[in-house]
Design a protein around this motif. Structure first.
Motif, mmCIF file in Angstrom:
data_model
loop_
_atom_site.group_PDB
_atom_site.id
_atom_site.type_symbol
_atom_site.label_atom_id
_atom_site.label_comp_id
_atom_site.label_asym_id
_atom_site.label_seq_id
_atom_site.Cartn_x
_atom_site.Cartn_y
_atom_site.Cartn_z
ATOM 1 N N ARG A 166 0.850 -1.185 0.000
ATOM 2 C CA ARG A 166 0.000 0.000 0.000
ATOM 3 C C ARG A 166 0.887 1.237 0.000
ATOM 4 N NH1 ARG A 166 0.921 2.444 4.740
ATOM 5 N NH2 ARG A 166 1.256 1.188 6.578
ATOM 6 N N GLY A 167 0.236 2.374 -0.216
ATOM 7 C CA GLY A 167 0.930 3.651 -0.131
ATOM 8 C C GLY A 167 1.077 4.073 1.317
ATOM 9 N N LEU A 168 1.572 5.265 1.501
ATOM 10 C CA LEU A 168 1.789 5.798 2.846
ATOM 11 C C LEU A 168 0.537 6.503 3.347
ATOM 12 C CD1 LEU A 168 5.327 7.401 2.328
ATOM 13 C CD2 LEU A 168 4.774 5.115 3.192
ATOM 14 N N TRP A 169 0.234 6.310 4.634
ATOM 15 C CA TRP A 169 -0.795 7.106 5.286
ATOM 16 C C TRP A 169 -0.230 8.512 5.454
ATOM 17 C CZ3 TRP A 169 -5.060 4.529 5.037
ATOM 18 C CH2 TRP A 169 -5.105 3.164 5.253
ATOM 19 N N PHE A 170 -1.088 9.487 5.632
ATOM 20 C CA PHE A 170 -0.674 10.876 5.799
ATOM 21 C C PHE A 170 0.455 11.000 6.821
ATOM 22 C CE2 PHE A 170 -1.187 14.879 8.182
ATOM 23 C CZ PHE A 170 -0.924 15.788 7.168
ATOM 24 N N GLU A 171 0.302 10.322 7.961
ATOM 25 C CA GLU A 171 1.280 10.449 9.054
ATOM 26 C C GLU A 171 2.641 9.841 8.720
ATOM 27 O OE1 GLU A 171 -2.860 10.123 10.622
ATOM 28 O OE2 GLU A 171 -1.660 8.910 9.273
ATOM 29 N N GLU A 172 2.703 9.007 7.710
ATOM 30 C CA GLU A 172 3.955 8.337 7.362
ATOM 31 C C GLU A 172 4.837 9.147 6.407
ATOM 32 O OE1 GLU A 172 3.049 3.644 7.615
ATOM 33 O OE2 GLU A 172 1.954 4.712 6.033
ATOM 34 N N PHE A 173 4.276 10.173 5.777
ATOM 35 C CA PHE A 173 5.089 11.024 4.910
ATOM 36 C C PHE A 173 6.062 11.833 5.757
ATOM 37 C CE2 PHE A 173 1.775 10.207 1.825
ATOM 38 C CZ PHE A 173 2.470 10.197 0.630
ATOM 39 N N GLU A 174 7.235 12.095 5.210
ATOM 40 C CA GLU A 174 8.241 12.918 5.881
ATOM 41 C C GLU A 174 8.631 14.064 4.964
ATOM 42 O OE1 GLU A 174 11.631 10.759 7.405
ATOM 43 O OE2 GLU A 174 10.415 8.942 7.582
ATOM 44 N N VAL A 175 8.477 15.291 5.443
ATOM 45 C CA VAL A 175 8.872 16.462 4.663
ATOM 46 C C VAL A 175 10.378 16.396 4.417
ATOM 47 C CG1 VAL A 175 9.021 18.988 4.646
ATOM 48 C CG2 VAL A 175 6.953 17.855 5.493
ATOM 49 N N ASP A 176 10.772 16.697 3.199
ATOM 50 C CA ASP A 176 12.154 16.694 2.708
ATOM 51 C C ASP A 176 12.729 15.296 2.480
ATOM 52 O OD1 ASP A 176 12.260 19.489 2.584
ATOM 53 O OD2 ASP A 176 12.959 19.627 4.657
ATOM 54 N N ALA A 177 11.963 14.264 2.733
ATOM 55 C CA ALA A 177 12.439 12.909 2.430
ATOM 56 C C ALA A 177 12.403 12.706 0.918
ATOM 57 C CB ALA A 177 11.570 11.861 3.113
ATOM 58 N N VAL A 178 13.399 12.001 0.392
ATOM 59 C CA VAL A 178 13.442 11.654 -1.024
ATOM 60 C C VAL A 178 13.055 10.185 -1.146
ATOM 61 C CG1 VAL A 178 14.879 11.453 -3.085
ATOM 62 C CG2 VAL A 178 15.286 13.324 -1.463
ATOM 63 N N TYR A 179 11.982 9.927 -1.872
ATOM 64 C CA TYR A 179 11.506 8.569 -2.106
ATOM 65 C C TYR A 179 11.949 8.159 -3.505
ATOM 66 C CZ TYR A 179 8.564 9.734 1.880
ATOM 67 O OH TYR A 179 8.111 10.120 3.118
ATOM 68 N N GLU A 180 12.792 7.141 -3.609
ATOM 69 C CA GLU A 180 13.255 6.653 -4.901
ATOM 70 C C GLU A 180 12.352 5.513 -5.352
ATOM 71 O OE1 GLU A 180 17.353 5.643 -4.134
ATOM 72 O OE2 GLU A 180 17.985 7.671 -4.699
ATOM 73 N N HIS A 181 11.864 5.601 -6.566
ATOM 74 C CA HIS A 181 10.920 4.613 -7.088
ATOM 75 C C HIS A 181 11.643 3.697 -8.076
ATOM 76 C CE1 HIS A 181 8.277 7.404 -5.186
ATOM 77 N NE2 HIS A 181 8.516 8.338 -6.082
ATOM 78 N N ARG A 182 11.705 2.433 -7.720
ATOM 79 C CA ARG A 182 12.372 1.443 -8.563
ATOM 80 C C ARG A 182 11.481 0.222 -8.704
ATOM 81 N NH1 ARG A 182 14.727 5.533 -8.854
ATOM 82 N NH2 ARG A 182 16.945 5.919 -8.848
ATOM 83 N N PRO A 183 11.512 -0.498 -9.786
ATOM 84 C CA PRO A 183 12.437 -0.339 -10.900
ATOM 85 C C PRO A 183 12.022 0.820 -11.781
ATOM 86 C CG PRO A 183 10.910 -2.100 -11.408
ATOM 87 C CD PRO A 183 10.603 -1.630 -10.000
ATOM 88 N N GLY A 184 12.917 1.180 -12.698
ATOM 89 C CA GLY A 184 12.609 2.194 -13.695
ATOM 90 C C GLY A 184 11.767 1.598 -14.810
ATOM 91 N N THR A 220 4.257 8.741 -16.524
ATOM 92 C CA THR A 220 5.075 7.627 -16.055
ATOM 93 C C THR A 220 5.798 7.962 -14.757
ATOM 94 O OG1 THR A 220 5.318 6.841 -18.324
ATOM 95 C CG2 THR A 220 6.885 5.986 -16.698
ATOM 96 N N ILE A 221 6.325 9.183 -14.622
ATOM 97 C CA ILE A 221 7.012 9.484 -13.355
ATOM 98 C C ILE A 221 6.024 9.503 -12.189
ATOM 99 C CG2 ILE A 221 8.986 10.627 -14.418
ATOM 100 C CD1 ILE A 221 7.887 13.322 -13.425
ATOM 101 N N VAL A 222 4.809 9.959 -12.434
ATOM 102 C CA VAL A 222 3.790 9.902 -11.383
ATOM 103 C C VAL A 222 3.400 8.444 -11.139
ATOM 104 C CG1 VAL A 222 1.417 10.526 -10.758
ATOM 105 C CG2 VAL A 222 2.940 12.236 -11.772
ATOM 106 N N GLY A 223 3.198 7.686 -12.201
ATOM 107 C CA GLY A 223 2.828 6.279 -12.070
ATOM 108 C C GLY A 223 3.868 5.459 -11.325
ATOM 109 N N LEU A 224 5.153 5.746 -11.557
ATOM 110 C CA LEU A 224 6.207 5.013 -10.852
ATOM 111 C C LEU A 224 6.148 5.233 -9.343
ATOM 112 C CD1 LEU A 224 9.196 5.581 -13.319
ATOM 113 C CD2 LEU A 224 8.190 3.373 -12.717
ATOM 114 N N SER A 225 5.540 6.330 -8.906
ATOM 115 C CA SER A 225 5.474 6.641 -7.475
ATOM 116 C C SER A 225 4.307 5.975 -6.754
ATOM 117 C CB SER A 225 5.374 8.163 -7.273
ATOM 118 O OG SER A 225 4.064 8.643 -7.565
ATOM 119 N N VAL A 226 3.319 5.504 -7.493
ATOM 120 C CA VAL A 226 2.057 5.060 -6.888
ATOM 121 C C VAL A 226 2.234 3.946 -5.867
ATOM 122 C CG1 VAL A 226 -0.163 3.932 -7.378
ATOM 123 C CG2 VAL A 226 0.579 5.896 -8.724
ATOM 124 N N SER A 227 2.910 2.869 -6.237
ATOM 125 C CA SER A 227 2.969 1.720 -5.322
ATOM 126 C C SER A 227 3.659 2.070 -4.010
ATOM 127 C CB SER A 227 3.656 0.527 -5.984
ATOM 128 O OG SER A 227 4.997 0.834 -6.293
#
Length: 161
Positions: free
Chosen positions: A9-27, A75-82
């Motif tokens: 699943r994705g992140l709940w609101f409380e699980e997001f971190e400001v300034d965190a970089v989330y890398e989405h793989r695979p490309g 595609t860049i938005v789609g890569l972030s979904v999961s």
């Protein structure tokens, strides 16, 4: 004994971190078929996406067809979904500051990363929060090919209120 099950699943609101970089793989390696299908499905008749002979003759261009920039953005938005919003997103509220600083070509591999740039609880929708995201798409050489700021409405974790 009951087996433990974990559902992606994705992140709940409380699980997001400001300034965190989330890398989405695979490309995602982009094919000619991807580009032609997306371009024709969206009724985009731009010859720079469809006509190799035309693209090869255009002065100031790269001598080959360009991948449709809307495909790149999608595609860049789609890569972030999961990783970020699968099952937790309520709505996309808007996109801004979209840019395509370098082209993407057939055979390039697109990688995405997202920075959480801000978040706040929703004033009108209890149990939800607004999360600001900055998506960045890079090709296999690390060149930035797309950026977009996105505002989303995300669920809070059940029982968090």
């Amino acid at each position: 004994m009951t087996e433990r099950r974990i559902t992606q699943r994705g992140l709940w609101f409380e699980e997001f971190e400001v300034d965190a970089v989330y890398e989405h793989r695979p490309g995602r390696t982009v094919t000619e078929a991807d580009n032609v299908l997306f371009t024709t499905l969206t009724m985009n008749t731009q010859a720079l996406h469809l006509d190799a002979a035309f693209a090869a003759t255009q002065p100031g261009f790269w001598g080959e067809r360009l991948v449709n920039s809307m495909f790149t953005l999608s595609t860049i938005v789609g890569l972030s979904v999961s990783q970020l919003t699968q099952g937790t997103l309520v709505a996309n509220l808007g996109f801004s500051a979209i840019a395509f600083p370098k082209p993407l070509f057939h055979g390039d591999t697109l990688y995405a990363e997202t920075v959480c740039t801000g978040m706040r609880e929703s004033k009108s929708r209890p149990g939800e929060g607004v999360v600001a995201l900055r998506h960045v798409g890079r090709n296999q050489d690390g060149d930035v090919v797309a950026t977009a700021d996105r505002s989303t409405l995300v669920r809070k974790q059940p029982g968090a209120d």
